[in-house]
Each structure stands twice: as C-alpha cells, then as structure tokens.
Design an enzyme around this catalytic site. Structure first.
Site, PDB file in Angstrom:
ATOM      1  N   CYS A 156       0.841  -1.190   0.000  1.00 47.80           N
ATOM      2  CA  CYS A 156       0.000   0.000   0.000  1.00 47.80           C
ATOM      3  C   CYS A 156       0.881   1.247   0.000  1.00 47.80           C
ATOM      4  CB  CYS A 156      -0.872   0.002   1.236  1.00 47.80           C
ATOM      5  SG  CYS A 156      -1.645  -1.596   1.529  1.00 47.80           S
ATOM      6  N   ARG A 170       1.045   1.916  -5.956  1.00 49.60           N
ATOM      7  CA  ARG A 170       1.302   0.935  -4.899  1.00 49.60           C
ATOM      8  C   ARG A 170       0.053   0.167  -4.493  1.00 49.60           C
ATOM      9  NH1 ARG A 170       6.370   1.631  -1.855  1.00 49.60           N
ATOM     10  NH2 ARG A 170       5.432   0.110  -0.492  1.00 49.60           N
ATOM     11  N   TRP A 174      -3.795  -1.921  -1.229  1.00 48.98           N
ATOM     12  CA  TRP A 174      -3.784  -3.131  -2.035  1.00 48.98           C
ATOM     13  C   TRP A 174      -4.236  -4.213  -1.075  1.00 48.98           C
ATOM     14  CZ3 TRP A 174      -1.356  -7.964  -2.236  1.00 48.98           C
ATOM     15  CH2 TRP A 174      -1.406  -8.618  -3.463  1.00 48.98           C
ATOM     16  N   ASN A 218       0.702  -0.906   6.282  1.00 47.13           N
ATOM     17  CA  ASN A 218       1.133  -1.631   5.099  1.00 47.13           C
ATOM     18  C   ASN A 218       1.783  -2.912   5.602  1.00 47.13           C
ATOM     19  OD1 ASN A 218       2.038  -2.398   2.619  1.00 47.13           O
ATOM     20  ND2 ASN A 218       3.582  -0.779   2.418  1.00 47.13           N
ATOM     21  N   GLY A 219       1.268  -4.065   5.198  1.00 46.36           N
ATOM     22  CA  GLY A 219       1.834  -5.328   5.670  1.00 46.36           C
ATOM     23  C   GLY A 219       0.722  -6.294   6.046  1.00 46.36           C
ATOM     24  N   GLU A 232       9.928 -11.395 -21.181  1.00 45.15           N
ATOM     25  CA  GLU A 232       9.613 -10.027 -20.791  1.00 45.15           C
ATOM     26  C   GLU A 232       8.498  -9.446 -21.677  1.00 45.15           C
ATOM     27  OE1 GLU A 232       9.978  -8.369 -18.312  1.00 45.15           O
ATOM     28  OE2 GLU A 232       9.723  -6.287 -18.878  1.00 45.15           O
ATOM     29  N   LYS A 254       4.905  -8.201 -20.230  1.00 47.12           N
ATOM     30  CA  LYS A 254       4.370  -6.843 -20.450  1.00 47.12           C
ATOM     31  C   LYS A 254       2.952  -6.938 -20.994  1.00 47.12           C
ATOM     32  CE  LYS A 254       6.436  -4.949 -18.522  1.00 47.12           C
ATOM     33  NZ  LYS A 254       7.626  -5.296 -17.833  1.00 47.12           N
ATOM     34  N   GLU A 311       0.352  -8.368 -18.269  1.00 47.16           N
ATOM     35  CA  GLU A 311       0.054  -7.584 -17.068  1.00 47.16           C
ATOM     36  C   GLU A 311      -0.746  -6.320 -17.365  1.00 47.16           C
ATOM     37  OE1 GLU A 311       3.323  -6.001 -14.690  1.00 47.16           O
ATOM     38  OE2 GLU A 311       4.557  -5.800 -16.456  1.00 47.16           O
ATOM     39  N   HIS A 331       8.830 -29.567 -28.593  1.00 48.97           N
ATOM     40  CA  HIS A 331       8.582 -30.517 -27.501  1.00 48.97           C
ATOM     41  C   HIS A 331       7.178 -30.352 -26.916  1.00 48.97           C
ATOM     42  CE1 HIS A 331      12.710 -31.802 -27.736  1.00 48.97           C
ATOM     43  NE2 HIS A 331      13.089 -30.527 -27.702  1.00 48.97           N
ATOM     44  N   LYS A 389       2.938  -1.744  -7.649  1.00 48.48           N
ATOM     45  CA  LYS A 389       4.307  -1.519  -8.127  1.00 48.48           C
ATOM     46  C   LYS A 389       5.346  -2.224  -7.242  1.00 48.48           C
ATOM     47  CE  LYS A 389       7.367   0.619 -10.762  1.00 48.48           C
ATOM     48  NZ  LYS A 389       7.570  -0.021 -12.072  1.00 48.48           N
TER      49      LYS A 389
END
Ligand code: AGP
Length: 615
Positions: free
Chosen positions: A2, A27, A74, A100-101, A488, A492, A495, A511, A610
């Site tokens: 957060c 965040r 969050w 936060n946590g 990568e 991108k 997300e 395979h 983030k």
C-alpha cells in the site's frame, strides 16, 4: 504494497496528502482514505476504488487541518470496500492508523481484543493495531502515544509499515517499520515534516530524506524528527539529498506514465553510462560496488536472484557475465531461493536486481544469502531502499522514478549495468583481453542512439497493435540472449492488456507448444541478427508452415524474414550482447498500445501493485 503519506506543519494537510497519494497510487488502488486532525478531532474520509473517488468525497465533504495521514490500499485481508479502507480509527475516536503489511497473528489478536470488549468495524487485519494502541493509551493511563505504539507493535507478527496519530497528543505523528513490508521515508522541510512509503510522494516538497530501518520508529513534530529502535535506543539516521527531479514523477505530455517511461530510455541509458564508462581508457568504473581485484578473483559463482521483470534482466545477465567474464552464473526466482537451502557460501556473490529495492521476496533472499555468508550485491533504482542498504556493494540504476506498474526503463538500465559488471569482472579477473574489452566498451557508446532509433518506429508498432488488439492469446519465442526478451515481452502484454501471453524458449517449441499454433495464435518470433538468427529464422518458417499468424522481430535490412511475416517489428542492427536492450523496446510499445487501444488502465493494471512488499 500500500501507499502511505503523512504531513505535519503549518499548511493544510489535505491537498498535500491527496497529491502525495496520487503519486503513490501505483502501490495499490483498491481503496483510499485520509485522516486529518480538524479542530482537535480526527476526521476520516475513505472510499473503495481509485483515488479519484476519495477526491470527490473530500470535495463534497471537505476536511482541513495541519496534521494528517493517508493511504492507498492493495487488499490482503478483507474485501476492497469502503469499510475496509484505511485509515482505521479506534473506538474512542482518539487514535487513527494506516498500515502496510500483514498481521500474521491477526486472528489470535482479534479474539484477545474482542474478549476485552473491542468492537471491530472492518474485516482487516490492520484494525487490531488501532485497538492495541488504544488498549495502552486508555483514559487515565500514564502511557503516552509513543510508548503505547511501541507496546502495541510488540504484539504484531509479520512485516509492517505503520503510521498513526492521536488527538490526545496533537503535536506528533508516529511511524514504524518492522521487517520488509515496504519503506518508511522521512521528508525534512522547514518547520514541517513529511512521511511516505516512497519518495515520489513528497519529492515536490523536499529532497532531504531519511529512511527507517527495520524495528525502528520515528516521532515527527513540526520542528523535526527523532528515531529510536523498538527497544528505545536512540538512532541517528543519515539524511540524504535526493537528486531525483520532481518533474520526472509527472506524466507531462504523455497519456500514461508507462509510455513516458518507455520514451525516457534514451536518457536513462545515457545516464547509466555517464561517469561509469571511460571510453578512451577502455575501463568501467562502478565504485558503489566496492569490488576489489582480490574479491573478483575469490568469487567462484554468482547467483542472480530477483522477481518478475527484474528476474528477466537477471537471465540476460547470466549470458553476459558467463560470456564476458567467464564466471558461472545461476539465476533464481527470489521467491524460491530461500526455500531451497541453496548452495551459497563466502565464495558466492548473490546479486539482486530490483527497481524498488523493497520487494519482500527479494529482501528475504538477501537475508538468506547473508545468513550463509555470501557477498551481497544489488542493482537497485530506489535510492535508500532496503536492498541497497543491506548490500555489500550496489549499482544504482540511473533511471529516475518509475511510476508505471509495468516496468520498462528499469528493465533496460540494469541490462546495461550487468553488461558493465561483466566487463569489470572480466577485467579484474584477467579473463578479458584488452582488445575485446575496448571493443565491448566502444559498443556501449552506440546504445542511446540505437534506443532512439527503435523508439522512432513507434508508428509502425501501433499498426501491429491495431492488428493484434482483439487477440485472445499470444506466444513470444526467443533464444539465447533474447530468450528472456520473449519472457519479458509476454509479461508486459499479460500484465497490462490481460491477454494470455507465453514467453517460450524457441528450441522447446517442438517438444509440445507447437501444438498451440493456428491462425488465432499470433507468434512473435524474436529474430534479430545475433548468433541464434538462423535458428530463429527457421522458427519463423515453421510457425508459418503451421498456419500461425507470424510477427517476427527482425533487424533493419533483413531480406529473408519479410516473406514469411504477417506483420514485422523492426529494430536497428545492434551488437548482439547489447541486443536485449533494444529488442525489448518494440515489445514494450506493442504491449502499451494494445492495452491503450483496449481502453485499459495501463499504469494501474488490475490486481497489481508496483512494489510487492508481501510474500
Ligand atoms: C514488472 O512489469 C512487474 N510489475 C513486476 O514483475 C516487477 O518487476 C517485480 O515485482 C519486481 O519488482 P522490483 O524490481 O521492484 O523488485
């Protein structure tokens, strides 16, 4: 994960906190809230959803005062609704907390507090903190706010960043950090003080900042701050002058931070080289790494550990260091590292890559490496972050603040840092000839221009994005040094556009995954002119033969690939060891434009934050 902001001083706290939260929304954006001390009473405004909803709420029901705290959430415990939004005010109305946590022993503590008569208004774990503070601060108690906070914190298990104040002591804000749940930054003003979980929140007000270590608490008054450990021992933290430009934390003419940050790569690459590369003498200078020739020769193995995009940078780093310095490198996902009892000792350098320097899994991996006696190196963007502080040596990314949740410029900068580290190690270990060193260093000079050339192709990338905007799936294939580029590119896309995308080592297609290819499966084949070109060209042909929608990424002037392509992404000719810095640029642009065309919230994709400060 957060975002937290606090202010105490002569000005109105509300706009300062709301602006700060705006800069921290990356965040977490499940809910937002503020608490301000207005005429001796704590006033709370909070709502579910993005900050804009809180801003409208405050417009309709204003609140003013010279002391306040704010939070963007969050969600971990409890739905992302208004009731679970922070700040949480206690039963007396005298204490308010943002957190936060995760309170790991939350159920146990809640039962204990319920038995004492506490009434819970939310389903969050965080609410236990305010009840605990109230337990000690109760009417008639001799215990002041700082001591009550300390006693309350002693009950919590887990990692936390906590900020609180009380109307009973209206001259202070108290904050604490326990473990790796995210930073607590103290901002020093003239007759005013700030708190934040990240520097961009307060950068427009001050560049003088100090940072809390784990198990430290700070008391902020208008005049200054004092730090002590949770055991009460005074601490004198260093005050840093932060060079970041506050304008860098603004969107400017761009629609989204991500787009701006993609375009900032020419500058960030230039700054990454500045002062570190001696082009004439052919030497690399990384003083913050504290590496001596003896240490470079003693190291038998490097383990690069990181999460997400940073781990993809690490995968490129393995190819670079093994090729240039001839030193074995393993790459480990940080969330796996500590649970595997890894083979690490004093002859191992554990190198972490992290934009935030606060990712919980990365920090836990560092702690494990430290416990086993490894040398700890880091490549980190956020100055003063925990990863940087606990390293034996660090390379500071020169990218400036990265706000978009999807990391872009903080991917390419560490690729160059890793390239420079490889040269330095090769030089110090005597495994690199002077001629090759001079050649590798000369290639660095081309990089900003090549990045600029890749960015100039944006209009062509937009056309490819228009063609792919409605796809449901996408496969990215790469090999060798560009295999991580495939990972990568796919990350991108998934997300920010929510399109299912897979990055795959091209040689593995036969395979199994080749069975997926049909006309509805775009296949992005990363085929620049590098040592794997012929093999990738054959992938292009195979994908075409199986009826796939083929989108190769090719080097300007390639005569063979266009015949097999439905669409093409072009990159300029680049020395192969540096090619991942350039090949990723069209993939960043492609993901960005697909998401923007789909009308999605590019900078704040759903469910993400983030800095991932929970495990
Ligand atoms: C990148 O686009 C992601 N949002 C994510 O994978 C990120 O790279 C990861 O969480 C690691 O973060 P860090 O670099 O701050 O440690």
């Amino acid at each position: 994960m957060c975002g937290i902001v606090g202010y105490i001083g002569p000005r109105d706290a509300t706009p300062i906190i709301l602006n700060g939260l705006r800069r921290l929304e990356y965040r977490g954006y499940d809910s937002a809230g503020i608490a301000v001390l207005q005429d001796g009473e704590i006033q709370v405004r909070r709502d579910a959803g993005k900050l804009s909803r809180l801003a409208s709420l405050v417009d309709g029901d204003p609140v003013h005062g010279n002391l306040g705290i704010g939070h963007t959430r969050w969600a971990t415990h409890g739905e992302p609704n208004a009731r679970n939004a922070h700040p949480h005010i206690g039963m007396t109305g005298d204490v308010v907390v943002v957190h936060n946590g995760i309170v790991e022993n939350f159920l146990e503590l809640r039962d204990e507090l319920l038995a004492e008569g506490a009434v819970f208004k939310s389903e969050t774990d965080s609410e236990v903190i305010v009840h605990l503070v109230e337990r000690y601060l109760g009417t008639g108690s001799e215990i002041g706010l700082v001591e009550a906070a300390r006693l309350a914190l002693s009950h919590l298990r887990g990692a936390h960043a906590i900020v609180l104040f009380s109307s009973l002591e209206p001259d202070k804000i108290v904050a604490a950090r326990i473990g790796n749940a995210g930073g607590v930054v103290i901002g020093l003003g003239e007759g005013e003080m700030y708190l934040a979980s990240d520097m961009p929140a307060i950068l427009e007000h001050t560049r003088k900042m100090a940072f809390l270590e784990s198990r430290q608490m700070v008391v902020l008054t208008r005049q200054g701050f004092s730090v002590q450990t949770l055991d009460g021992a005074p601490v004198q933290p260093e005050v840093h002058s932060i060079a970041w430009d506050p304008v860098a934390a603004e969107k400017g003419e761009y629609r989204h931070f991500m787009q701006k940050e993609i375009h900032e790569q020419v500058r960030s690459l230039t700054e990454t080289l500045a002062g570190r590369v001696d082009f004439e003498g052919g030497r690399i200078n990384l003083p913050g790494l504290n590496i001596t020739p003896e240490l470079a020769r003693r190291i038998k193995k490097i383990i690069i550990t990181a999460c997400g995009t940073a781990s993809h940078a690490g995968m490129v780093g393995k190819v670079l260091i093994e090729n240039i310095a001839r030193l074995p490198v393993e790459v480990d996902i940080a969330s796996e590292f500590r649970y595997r009892d890894p083979l690490v000792g004093p002859d191992t350098a554990v190198l972490v890559v992290s934009q935030s320097g606060e990712t919980a899994d990365t920090l836990a991996a560092m702690e494990e490496a430290r416990r086993k006696g490894a040398v700890l190196w880091s490549i980190v963007n956020v100055i003063g972050s925990q990863a940087m502080r606990i390293s034996d040596g660090a390379i500071s990314m020169q990218t400036g603040p990265e706000i978009g949740v999807a990391s872009t410029k903080a991917y390419t900068a560490p690729l160059v840092d890793l390239y420079m580290l490889a040269i330095l190690l090769g030089d110090l270990r005597g495994t690199l000839s002077e001629a090759r060193r001079m050649e590798l260093i000369a290639d660095l000079r081309k990089l900003p221009r090549l990045a600029g050339a890749a960015l100039e192709r944006e209009p062509e990338v937009i056309k490819v994005a228009q063609a792919l905007v409605n796809t449901q799936h996408c496969l990215y294939l790469g090999r060798g040094i560009n295999m991580p580029t495939a990972y990568e590119g796919a990350l991108k896309l998934k997300e920010i556009s929510y399109i299912h995308a897979e990055g795959y080592p091209a040689g593995e297609m036969k395979h199994g995954p080749i069975a997926l290819i049909d006309r509805s499966m775009p296949v992005i084949v990363i085929a620049p002119r590098d040592p794997w070109y012929e093999k990738m060209f054959s992938q292009v042909q195979q994908a075409k033969a199986r009826g796939g929608l083929v989108v190769p990424l090719a080097t300007d002037g390639d005569q063979l690939i266009p015949a097999f392509a439905d669409h093409i992404l072009w990159v300029p000719e680049t020395p192969w060891l540096l090619s991942p810095v350039i090949t990723v640029i069209p993939l960043q642009l492609l993901a960005y434009h697909i998401a923007a065309l789909r009308g999605l919230d590019v900078d704040q994709p759903r469910n993400l934050a983030k800095s991932v400060t929970v495990e």
